[in-house]
Design a protein around this motif. Structure first.
Motif, PDB file in Angstrom:
ATOM      1  N   GLY A   8      -4.849  -5.482   2.708  1.00 50.55           N
ATOM      2  CA  GLY A   8      -5.245  -4.449   1.760  1.00 50.55           C
ATOM      3  C   GLY A   8      -4.116  -3.492   1.407  1.00 50.55           C
ATOM      4  O   GLY A   8      -3.011  -3.568   1.946  1.00 50.55           O
ATOM      5  N   CYS A  61      -8.328  -6.499   3.085  1.00 57.63           N
ATOM      6  CA  CYS A  61      -8.247  -6.463   1.630  1.00 57.63           C
ATOM      7  C   CYS A  61      -9.481  -5.807   0.999  1.00 57.63           C
ATOM      8  O   CYS A  61      -9.379  -5.201  -0.046  1.00 57.63           O
ATOM      9  CB  CYS A  61      -8.068  -7.874   1.084  1.00 57.63           C
ATOM     10  N   GLY A  62     -10.626  -5.955   1.602  1.00 57.17           N
ATOM     11  CA  GLY A  62     -11.822  -5.331   1.073  1.00 57.17           C
ATOM     12  C   GLY A  62     -12.653  -6.249   0.188  1.00 57.17           C
ATOM     13  O   GLY A  62     -13.805  -5.973  -0.072  1.00 57.17           O
TER      14      GLY A  62
END
Length: 64
Positions: A8, A61-62
């Motif tokens: 992320g 990263c989400g």
């Protein structure tokens, strides 16, 4: 083999800063050759993919 993003934004910034710091130590510091390991976090930040994260099943990263 497809490399999906697993690093992320905040993680990328931290990795890039750590990589630049370690490389700077190697270049300008006491000649610490191990400082060149900073290339690894810098490269993983640049491509947003960390092989170790993939092996461990981590994703900062989400998005999935």
């Amino acid at each position: 083999m497809v490399f999906t993003q697993n690093v992320g934004l905040i993680d990328r910034v931290v990795r890039a800063a750590a990589g630049i710091f370690l490389i700077a130590l190697a270049v300008f510091g006491e000649g610490m050759a191990w400082g060149w390991i900073g290339v690894v976090p810098l490269a993983t930040a640049a491509v947003s993919f960390c092989p170790a994260y993939r092996l461990l099943g981590l994703n900062t990263c989400g998005r999935q």
